[in-house]
Scaffold this active site. Structure first.
Site, short mmCIF file in Angstrom:
data_model
loop_
_atom_site.label_atom_id
_atom_site.label_comp_id
_atom_site.label_asym_id
_atom_site.label_seq_id
_atom_site.Cartn_x
_atom_site.Cartn_y
_atom_site.Cartn_z
N LYS A 1 -29.21 -35.88 45.02
CA LYS A 1 -28.30 -36.39 46.06
C LYS A 1 -29.04 -36.63 47.37
O LYS A 1 -28.96 -37.72 47.94
CB LYS A 1 -27.18 -35.36 46.29
CG LYS A 1 -26.32 -35.66 47.51
CD LYS A 1 -25.20 -34.68 47.64
CE LYS A 1 -25.53 -33.44 48.43
NZ LYS A 1 -25.53 -33.61 49.90
N ASN A 2 -29.77 -35.61 47.85
CA ASN A 2 -30.37 -35.74 49.18
C ASN A 2 -31.43 -36.84 49.22
O ASN A 2 -31.59 -37.50 50.24
CB ASN A 2 -30.96 -34.40 49.64
CG ASN A 2 -29.87 -33.40 49.97
OD1 ASN A 2 -28.74 -33.79 50.27
ND2 ASN A 2 -30.18 -32.12 49.88
N ARG B 1 -23.47 -35.84 57.06
CA ARG B 1 -24.53 -35.78 58.08
C ARG B 1 -25.71 -36.67 57.75
O ARG B 1 -26.37 -37.19 58.65
CB ARG B 1 -25.02 -34.35 58.22
CG ARG B 1 -23.95 -33.40 58.68
CD ARG B 1 -24.58 -32.07 58.94
NE ARG B 1 -25.69 -32.24 59.85
CZ ARG B 1 -25.58 -32.23 61.16
NH1 ARG B 1 -24.42 -32.03 61.73
NH2 ARG B 1 -26.64 -32.41 61.92
N CYS C 1 -21.38 -28.25 61.86
CA CYS C 1 -20.70 -28.17 60.57
C CYS C 1 -20.62 -26.72 60.17
O CYS C 1 -21.08 -25.84 60.91
CB CYS C 1 -21.39 -29.03 59.52
SG CYS C 1 -22.83 -28.31 58.82
N ARG D 1 -26.79 -27.64 63.83
CA ARG D 1 -27.49 -28.79 63.26
C ARG D 1 -27.74 -29.88 64.29
O ARG D 1 -27.18 -30.97 64.22
CB ARG D 1 -26.74 -29.31 62.03
CG ARG D 1 -26.55 -28.21 61.01
CD ARG D 1 -25.97 -28.69 59.72
NE ARG D 1 -26.93 -29.37 58.88
CZ ARG D 1 -26.72 -29.68 57.60
NH1 ARG D 1 -25.58 -29.37 57.04
NH2 ARG D 1 -27.63 -30.31 56.90
N ASP E 1 -30.74 -24.37 50.47
CA ASP E 1 -29.66 -24.85 49.60
C ASP E 1 -29.52 -24.05 48.31
O ASP E 1 -28.61 -24.33 47.51
CB ASP E 1 -29.88 -26.33 49.24
CG ASP E 1 -29.49 -27.26 50.38
OD1 ASP E 1 -28.86 -26.79 51.33
OD2 ASP E 1 -29.81 -28.47 50.29
N ILE F 1 -33.12 -21.12 58.19
CA ILE F 1 -32.92 -22.54 58.51
C ILE F 1 -31.61 -22.77 59.28
O ILE F 1 -31.58 -23.48 60.28
CB ILE F 1 -32.93 -23.41 57.22
CG1 ILE F 1 -34.17 -23.12 56.37
CG2 ILE F 1 -32.83 -24.91 57.58
CD1 ILE F 1 -35.49 -23.54 56.94
N ARG G 1 -18.93 -33.21 46.23
CA ARG G 1 -19.90 -33.91 47.05
C ARG G 1 -21.29 -33.83 46.43
O ARG G 1 -22.13 -34.70 46.66
CB ARG G 1 -19.98 -33.28 48.45
CG ARG G 1 -18.75 -33.49 49.30
CD ARG G 1 -19.01 -32.96 50.70
NE ARG G 1 -20.38 -33.30 51.09
CZ ARG G 1 -21.17 -32.54 51.84
NH1 ARG G 1 -20.72 -31.42 52.33
NH2 ARG G 1 -22.39 -32.92 52.13
C1 UD1 Z 1 -31.76 -29.20 55.76
C2 UD1 Z 1 -32.84 -28.53 54.91
C3 UD1 Z 1 -32.98 -29.34 53.66
C4 UD1 Z 1 -31.60 -29.40 52.97
C5 UD1 Z 1 -30.54 -29.98 53.90
C6 UD1 Z 1 -29.14 -29.95 53.31
C7 UD1 Z 1 -34.90 -27.43 55.60
C8 UD1 Z 1 -36.07 -27.42 56.51
N1 UD1 Z 1 -34.06 -28.46 55.68
O1 UD1 Z 1 -32.19 -30.53 56.04
O2 UD1 Z 1 -33.93 -28.77 52.80
O3 UD1 Z 1 -31.67 -30.16 51.80
O4 UD1 Z 1 -30.52 -29.21 55.09
O5 UD1 Z 1 -28.59 -28.69 53.31
O6 UD1 Z 1 -34.74 -26.53 54.80
N2 UD1 Z 1 -32.90 -28.98 63.93
C9 UD1 Z 1 -32.89 -29.05 65.32
N3 UD1 Z 1 -33.03 -30.27 65.89
C10 UD1 Z 1 -33.20 -31.42 65.17
C11 UD1 Z 1 -33.24 -31.34 63.76
C12 UD1 Z 1 -33.09 -30.09 63.17
O7 UD1 Z 1 -32.71 -28.04 66.00
O8 UD1 Z 1 -33.31 -32.50 65.74
C13 UD1 Z 1 -32.75 -27.66 63.28
C14 UD1 Z 1 -31.53 -27.59 62.38
O9 UD1 Z 1 -30.37 -27.22 63.09
C15 UD1 Z 1 -31.97 -26.56 61.35
C16 UD1 Z 1 -33.46 -26.82 61.20
O10 UD1 Z 1 -33.85 -27.49 62.39
O11 UD1 Z 1 -31.77 -25.28 61.87
C17 UD1 Z 1 -33.85 -27.67 59.99
O12 UD1 Z 1 -33.11 -28.85 60.04
P1 UD1 Z 1 -33.37 -30.16 59.16
O13 UD1 Z 1 -34.46 -29.91 58.19
O14 UD1 Z 1 -33.46 -31.31 60.07
O15 UD1 Z 1 -31.99 -30.25 58.44
P2 UD1 Z 1 -31.62 -31.26 57.33
O16 UD1 Z 1 -32.38 -32.52 57.42
O17 UD1 Z 1 -30.13 -31.28 57.31
#
Ligand code: UD1
Length: 422
Positions: free
Chosen positions: A22-23, A94, A118, A123, A308, A330, A400
């Site tokens: 999915k991702n 997202r 969320c 996030r 995840d 995370i 989802r």
């Molecule tokens: C994250 C997971 C990913 C998972 C997805 C869905 C990690 C590193 N990432 O990806 O493996 O498949 O969720 O559940 O495990 N953050 C900030 N500022 C930003 C971007 C991120 O503070 O601009 C923080 C987020 O709040 C989070 C961390 O950094 O605490 C990692 O975020 P990110 O990897 O960007 O999240 P996703 O891409 O959603």
């Protein structure tokens, strides 16, 4: 609303095919906006998140044709007619924030709703925006929307992320492929999804080196062309179904599974006394007669233990011998499944980013509520090991991310039924 009823039924046996990721698929779909020729994706998972992103892409002028019962799609963005991604869709999904990089890269402007918080945490998206600013984009925030513009195009830049962000790495990579000059991403995400995105972009004509390491170099090119790309196996679906025989007993072959996608989980399962072996068609996971041992887990970016899979691992630890500590690094609010597991008789103490889990002899079925995608599936897994009936409500979360979940679990002997709401 539908609910899923799971009745503990002992050991599992058989094989489960693993769907496309999915991702990965969602990020590849966003990348289709970068090229004016069709991008064909195969091994697409048939999931509601894919449909949600399809409607967003269509609203931007991308034509999306679904083939093979939703398992393939052709995305044609010969023209991008609209550059506004509305709150209604971005708040639901997202990953749709990842149209920002392709839109600004291709069109020099984009207006994308901020996703908002969320269930699992705040996030933020500051890293995405800082990276685009470093590439020369002018960014303002107005009424909940990010307005990004770079009328004369983006310029390559050196961007050192302060911590690993999958979303920011992928958004910036997409923005950089059509930029002028070279972009260097330091402390980049190494997730298989990110590598797959780079592979697909390269097949479309992008010049990207180093994907899968923490430094990615992207040299801008003038245009991208079409290609056909097969979506890799979903490592989170794979990991979830690896935990099913670990918690319920028995042996299950995961068709299409590869250890390199789930190395951290495979190591932890082995430490807990579960066998994980390569098989002709994928991976086989088997639990013998010995009790599962407690293991400590800390989530981390790839190749660490995936956030995840933390909820699913917690369900397993609820039935293990001894006490384990699960640390979530995370997301700040990702233990919402703990109170639901406690309703099933689990012993869990959550303190900040840690959960201490003491295994119990027997979980008991109970009515429980799904709070997010991975939390929901942890309750289904717990139900497989519980005595009696577990009724999981709010299962739209599951739809989802898990295609034909009931069919797949039933095919290995689990008693799982969907009860449709009137
Ligand atoms: C994250 C997971 C990913 C998972 C997805 C869905 C990690 C590193 N990432 O990806 O493996 O498949 O969720 O559940 O495990 N953050 C900030 N500022 C930003 C971007 C991120 O503070 O601009 C923080 C987020 O709040 C989070 C961390 O950094 O605490 C990692 O975020 P990110 O990897 O960007 O999240 P996703 O891409 O959603």
């Amino acid at each position: 609303m539908d609910s899923i009823v799971v009745t503990g039924n002992g050991a599992l046996s058989g094989a489960i095919p693993i769907a496309g990721a999915k991702n990965t698929c969602l990020k590849l779909m966003c990348a289709a906006l970068l090229g004016d020729e069709p991008l064909t994706l195969t091994n697409v998972p048939n999931l509601s998140d894919v449909k949600t992103l399809t409607s967003l892409l269509e609203s931007l002028g991308c034509e999306v044709a679904s083939l093979q019962n939703g398992h393939a799609m052709v995305l044609s963005a010969s023209e991008v007619t609209n550059r506004v991604a509305h709150y209604d869709i971005v708040r639901k999904l997202r990953a749709s924030f990842n149209v920002l990089g392709p839109l600004i890269g291709r069109c020099g402007e984009a207006v994308v709703s901020l996703p908002g918080g969320c269930a699992i945490g705040a996030r933020k998206v500051d890293l995405h925006l800082d990276a685009l600013r470093a590439m020369g984009a002018d960014i303002t925030l107005e009424e909940g929307y990010v307005h990004a513009s770079a009328p004369r195009g983006l310029k390559g830049a050196e961007i050192a992320f302060p911590f690993v962000s999958v979303g920011a790495t992928e958004n910036t990579m997409c923005a950089a492929v059509l930029a002028k000059g070279t972009t260097v991403l330091k402390n980049a995400a190494r997730e298989p999804d990110t590598v797959a995105l780079a592979d697909c972009l390269r097949a479309m004509g992008a010049d990207i080196e180093g994907a899968g390491t923490d430094e990615v170099v992207i040299r801008g090119v003038d245009r991208l062309h079409g290609t056909t790309h097969r979506v890799i196996a979903d490592r989170i679906e794979l990991g979830t179904y690896m935990i099913a025989p670990a918690i319920a007993g028995g042996s299950v072959e995961l068709i299409g599974g590869e250890r390199r996608l789930v190395g951290a989980l495979a190591d932890k399962l082995e430490e807990a006394g579960i066998e994980v072996a390569d098989s002709v068609r994928g991976l086989t996971v088997r639990r013998g007669n010995a009790p599962v041992k407690s293991v400590d887990v800390t989530t981390a970016p790839f190749p660490g233990f995936p956030t995840d899979l933390q909820a699913q691992m917690m369900a397993l630890m609820c039935t293990a011998e001894g006490t384990s500590v699960l640390e979530e690094t995370i997301f700040e609010n990702r233990f919402m499944h703990a109170p639901e597991l406690i309703r099933m008789g689990a012993e869990i103490d959550v303190h900040g980013g840690h959960a201490t889990v003491t295994g119990v002899d027997q979980l008991k079925g109970a009515p429980v509520m799904a709070t997010d995608l991975r939390a929901s599936v942890s309750l289904i897994l717990a139900g497989l090991a519980a005595e009696g009936e577990t009724v999981v409500s709010r299962v739209y979360h599951l739809d989802r991310g898990y295609e034909r979940l009931e069919d797949k679990l039933r095919s290995v002997g689990a008693l799982v039924e969907r009860v449709r709401a009137e």
